[in-house]
Design a protein around this motif. Sequence first.
Motif, PDB file in Angstrom:
ATOM      1  N   ARG A  95      15.362  -5.725  -5.830  1.00 24.95           N
ATOM      2  CA  ARG A  95      14.163  -4.872  -5.821  1.00 24.95           C
ATOM      3  C   ARG A  95      12.964  -5.547  -6.482  1.00 24.95           C
ATOM      4  NH1 ARG A  95      16.064   1.098  -5.605  1.00 24.95           N
ATOM      5  NH2 ARG A  95      13.877   1.381  -6.105  1.00 24.95           N
ATOM      6  N   ARG A 149       8.729  -4.041   4.993  1.00 25.42           N
ATOM      7  CA  ARG A 149       9.850  -3.131   4.712  1.00 25.42           C
ATOM      8  C   ARG A 149      11.148  -3.668   5.330  1.00 25.42           C
ATOM      9  NH1 ARG A 149       8.035   2.083   2.786  1.00 25.42           N
ATOM     10  NH2 ARG A 149       5.778   2.156   2.925  1.00 25.42           N
ATOM     11  N   GLU A 150      11.040  -4.287   6.491  1.00 30.74           N
ATOM     12  CA  GLU A 150      12.217  -4.905   7.115  1.00 30.74           C
ATOM     13  C   GLU A 150      12.748  -6.046   6.233  1.00 30.74           C
ATOM     14  OE1 GLU A 150      13.842  -4.158  10.208  1.00 30.74           O
ATOM     15  OE2 GLU A 150      12.727  -2.309   9.815  1.00 30.74           O
ATOM     16  N   GLN A 151      11.848  -6.849   5.679  1.00 36.38           N
ATOM     17  CA  GLN A 151      12.267  -7.932   4.788  1.00 36.38           C
ATOM     18  C   GLN A 151      12.913  -7.371   3.522  1.00 36.38           C
ATOM     19  OE1 GLN A 151       8.866 -10.528   4.084  1.00 36.38           O
ATOM     20  NE2 GLN A 151       9.958 -12.130   5.193  1.00 36.38           N
ATOM     21  N   ILE A 152      12.348  -6.322   2.963  1.00 35.33           N
ATOM     22  CA  ILE A 152      12.930  -5.713   1.764  1.00 35.33           C
ATOM     23  C   ILE A 152      14.372  -5.307   2.044  1.00 35.33           C
ATOM     24  CG2 ILE A 152      12.909  -3.636   0.324  1.00 35.33           C
ATOM     25  CD1 ILE A 152       9.846  -3.829   0.285  1.00 35.33           C
ATOM     26  N   ALA A 153      14.597  -4.662   3.176  1.00 30.13           N
ATOM     27  CA  ALA A 153      15.944  -4.204   3.528  1.00 30.13           C
ATOM     28  C   ALA A 153      16.921  -5.367   3.653  1.00 30.13           C
ATOM     29  CB  ALA A 153      15.894  -3.399   4.829  1.00 30.13           C
ATOM     30  N   THR A 206       3.048  -3.793   6.919  1.00 27.67           N
ATOM     31  CA  THR A 206       3.916  -2.943   6.095  1.00 27.67           C
ATOM     32  C   THR A 206       5.288  -2.806   6.735  1.00 27.67           C
ATOM     33  OG1 THR A 206       1.999  -1.745   5.260  1.00 27.67           O
ATOM     34  CG2 THR A 206       4.136  -0.679   4.994  1.00 27.67           C
ATOM     35  N   PHE A 207       5.325  -2.623   8.051  1.00 25.35           N
ATOM     36  CA  PHE A 207       6.608  -2.519   8.756  1.00 25.35           C
ATOM     37  C   PHE A 207       7.422  -3.795   8.577  1.00 25.35           C
ATOM     38  CE2 PHE A 207       9.258  -3.279  12.474  1.00 25.35           C
ATOM     39  CZ  PHE A 207      10.058  -2.145  12.458  1.00 25.35           C
ATOM     40  N   ALA A 252       4.636  -0.939  -0.323  1.00 26.11           N
ATOM     41  CA  ALA A 252       6.079  -1.039  -0.124  1.00 26.11           C
ATOM     42  C   ALA A 252       6.675  -1.742  -1.331  1.00 26.11           C
ATOM     43  CB  ALA A 252       6.403  -1.822   1.153  1.00 26.11           C
ATOM     44  N   GLY A 253       7.845  -1.307  -1.723  1.00 29.15           N
ATOM     45  CA  GLY A 253       8.513  -1.905  -2.864  1.00 29.15           C
ATOM     46  C   GLY A 253       8.950  -0.844  -3.860  1.00 29.15           C
ATOM     47  N   ASP A 254       9.426  -1.314  -4.993  1.00 29.46           N
ATOM     48  CA  ASP A 254       9.970  -0.442  -6.029  1.00 29.46           C
ATOM     49  C   ASP A 254       8.849   0.133  -6.901  1.00 29.46           C
ATOM     50  OD1 ASP A 254      11.629   0.812  -7.848  1.00 29.46           O
ATOM     51  OD2 ASP A 254      12.157  -1.031  -8.906  1.00 29.46           O
TER      52      ASP A 254
END
Length: 93
Positions: free
Chosen positions: A25, A15-19, A11-12, A80-82
């Motif tokens: 999104r 979330r780094e990839q999403i950022a 998950t960490f 994680a995500g929209d």
Amino acid sequence: MIDRANVPSVTFLFREQIASFDPGRQMMLISVDEEWPMIRLWVALPDPALLTPYYGFVSCPRRDVSCPRRDLPTAPVLLAGDPARFEQMFHGG
């Protein structure tokens, strides 16, 4: 499928990839319960190359399109995500 104890590290990373890679999104990390202590994780990515850091993950059989609805998990949980995109995809919202 991974042990539940490993979910926070995935998950960490996600979330780094999403950022870094998801201005539209589109990315989602989804979990589905399996037999304890295992959990199945699914990812939605705008670029298949982003799957590389996830050891053991495999692409949908047809790489040229999104997974068909029948191949998506039932009873998913968004990690994680929209949330709006998740609701639209899985609950028709």
